[in-house]
Scaffold this motif. Structure first.
Motif, mmCIF file in Angstrom:
data_model
loop_
_atom_site.group_PDB
_atom_site.id
_atom_site.type_symbol
_atom_site.label_atom_id
_atom_site.label_comp_id
_atom_site.label_asym_id
_atom_site.label_seq_id
_atom_site.Cartn_x
_atom_site.Cartn_y
_atom_site.Cartn_z
ATOM 1 N N ALA A 10 0.810 -1.211 0.000
ATOM 2 C CA ALA A 10 0.000 0.000 0.000
ATOM 3 C C ALA A 10 0.848 1.268 0.000
ATOM 4 N N ASP A 11 2.142 1.133 0.299
ATOM 5 C CA ASP A 11 2.999 2.330 0.312
ATOM 6 C C ASP A 11 3.398 2.705 -1.113
ATOM 7 N N PRO A 12 3.887 3.957 -1.315
ATOM 8 C CA PRO A 12 4.418 4.332 -2.638
ATOM 9 C C PRO A 12 5.631 3.462 -3.012
ATOM 10 N N ASP A 13 5.890 3.349 -4.308
ATOM 11 C CA ASP A 13 7.071 2.605 -4.753
ATOM 12 C C ASP A 13 8.352 3.334 -4.346
ATOM 13 N N PRO A 14 9.416 2.561 -4.054
ATOM 14 C CA PRO A 14 10.700 3.215 -3.777
ATOM 15 C C PRO A 14 11.256 3.863 -5.047
ATOM 16 N N LEU A 15 12.038 4.911 -4.874
ATOM 17 C CA LEU A 15 12.622 5.638 -6.008
ATOM 18 C C LEU A 15 14.111 5.389 -6.138
ATOM 19 N N PHE B 251 13.042 -0.785 12.774
ATOM 20 C CA PHE B 251 13.928 -1.388 11.762
ATOM 21 C C PHE B 251 14.026 -0.401 10.591
ATOM 22 N N PRO B 252 14.884 0.626 10.738
ATOM 23 C CA PRO B 252 14.918 1.723 9.756
ATOM 24 C C PRO B 252 15.261 1.280 8.333
ATOM 25 N N GLY B 253 15.865 0.084 8.189
ATOM 26 C CA GLY B 253 16.175 -0.431 6.857
ATOM 27 C C GLY B 253 14.926 -0.681 6.017
ATOM 28 N N LEU B 254 13.763 -0.731 6.647
ATOM 29 C CA LEU B 254 12.505 -0.944 5.908
ATOM 30 C C LEU B 254 12.018 0.317 5.206
ATOM 31 N N ASN B 255 12.629 1.455 5.517
ATOM 32 C CA ASN B 255 12.133 2.732 4.990
ATOM 33 C C ASN B 255 11.925 2.684 3.480
ATOM 34 N N THR B 256 10.758 3.069 3.029
ATOM 35 C CA THR B 256 10.304 3.164 1.624
ATOM 36 C C THR B 256 10.063 1.801 0.949
ATOM 37 N N PRO C 163 -4.623 0.905 9.239
ATOM 38 C CA PRO C 163 -5.113 1.834 8.211
ATOM 39 C C PRO C 163 -4.306 1.818 6.913
ATOM 40 N N ARG C 164 -3.046 1.366 6.978
ATOM 41 C CA ARG C 164 -2.205 1.499 5.791
ATOM 42 C C ARG C 164 -1.740 0.183 5.192
ATOM 43 N N ALA C 165 -2.281 -0.959 5.637
ATOM 44 C CA ALA C 165 -1.745 -2.212 5.095
ATOM 45 C C ALA C 165 -2.711 -3.376 5.241
ATOM 46 N N SER C 166 -2.650 -4.301 4.290
ATOM 47 C CA SER C 166 -3.187 -5.637 4.502
ATOM 48 C C SER C 166 -2.175 -6.408 5.328
ATOM 49 N N GLU C 167 -2.652 -7.480 5.947
ATOM 50 C CA GLU C 167 -1.795 -8.274 6.836
ATOM 51 C C GLU C 167 -1.832 -9.725 6.393
ATOM 52 N N PHE D 252 3.149 -7.159 6.601
ATOM 53 C CA PHE D 252 2.297 -6.065 6.120
ATOM 54 C C PHE D 252 2.879 -5.443 4.861
ATOM 55 N N ASN D 253 2.005 -4.910 4.004
ATOM 56 C CA ASN D 253 2.506 -4.196 2.825
ATOM 57 C C ASN D 253 2.568 -2.689 3.088
ATOM 58 N N SER D 254 3.212 -2.341 4.181
ATOM 59 C CA SER D 254 3.533 -0.945 4.501
ATOM 60 C C SER D 254 4.723 -0.972 5.444
ATOM 61 N N HIS D 255 5.603 0.022 5.360
ATOM 62 C CA HIS D 255 6.702 0.049 6.327
ATOM 63 C C HIS D 255 6.237 0.579 7.688
ATOM 64 N N LEU D 256 5.004 1.101 7.743
ATOM 65 C CA LEU D 256 4.420 1.573 9.007
ATOM 66 C C LEU D 256 2.898 1.409 8.921
ATOM 67 N N PRO D 257 2.419 0.166 9.108
ATOM 68 C CA PRO D 257 0.994 -0.117 8.872
ATOM 69 C C PRO D 257 0.050 0.644 9.789
#
Ligand code: GLV
Ligand code: MN
Length: 195
Positions: free
Chosen positions: A1-6, A63-68, A90-94, A149-154
């Motif tokens: 659900a998060d934006p794609d990494p750049l 776990f800051p390595g998950l960022n983006t 609110p921000r991810a499926s589980e 989860f499909n968010s780095h901060l679900p």
């Protein structure tokens, strides 16, 4: 659900003074192999609440390595008879896998339809994004589940805490009118959520 990494790598700088819709990346020259490894799910954190559950989180904050990257993982330890109470992300499926024990996993849809199943080791369940769900330990022993989860901060909206342990408190009148009960009933529930 998060934006794609750049970019390939964007390990979060959690202490940066700027705040955007994510965390800025720390300088590439500071990135090490350790940024891609997380030991925090090896054991449960201490039990901290009245529910008999410990949710140990592996999200961008721990776990800051998950960022983006749009992914995160928890471990959920539930004591016999304990519950991971109704909550939603609110921000991810589980997606979750039971490692040990026996849980009743339930979901309620926005149309108030309830789905549930008793699950044991090796079984995998999925919770659509935003739907209210819970896990109750229905076995004799401790239950261990890993969730992803499909968010780095679900995010997690825990319904009982949202309503009865908000700070500052939701006015009692809101809760008596919401649940169609008197103030004593509300205050009784609230008294259980003073940790
Ligand atoms: C379980 O429901 C979890 O959110 O980790
Ligand atoms: Mn959940």
């Amino acid at each position: 659900a998060d934006p794609d990494p750049l970019q390939d790598l964007c390990v979060a700088d959690l202490s940066a003074s700027i705040s955007a819709n994510n965390f800025p990346c720390k300088p590439l020259s500071d990135v090490t192999s350790d940024d891609f490894v997380f030991d925090g799910l090896r054991k449960q954190a201490n039990f901290t609440d009245a529910f008999g559950v410990t949710v140990t989180t592996g999200n961008v904050l721990s776990f800051p390595g998950l960022n983006t990257l749009g992914i995160a993982m928890n471990r959920v330890d539930i004591e016999p008879g304990g519950i991971n109470p109704p909550h939603s992300h609110p921000r991810a499926s589980e997606i979750g896998i039971v490692i040990e024990g026996k849980i009743l996993a339930g979901i309620v849809t926005t149309k108030n339809v309830y789905y549930s199943k008793v699950l044991t080791a090796g079984q995998v369940f999925v919770i659509p994004r935003g739907l209210v769900h819970f896990q109750l330990n229905v076995g004799q022993k401790k239950a261990l589940t890993f969730t992803a989860f499909n968010s780095h901060l679900p995010g997690s909206t825990v319904l009982p805490l949202n309503l009865f342990a908000a700070a500052p408190s939701i006015p009692v009148e809101v809760l008596t009118k919401t649940f169609l009960v008197d103030e004593d009933a509300i205050n009784n529930i609230k008294s259980k959520f003073v940790f």
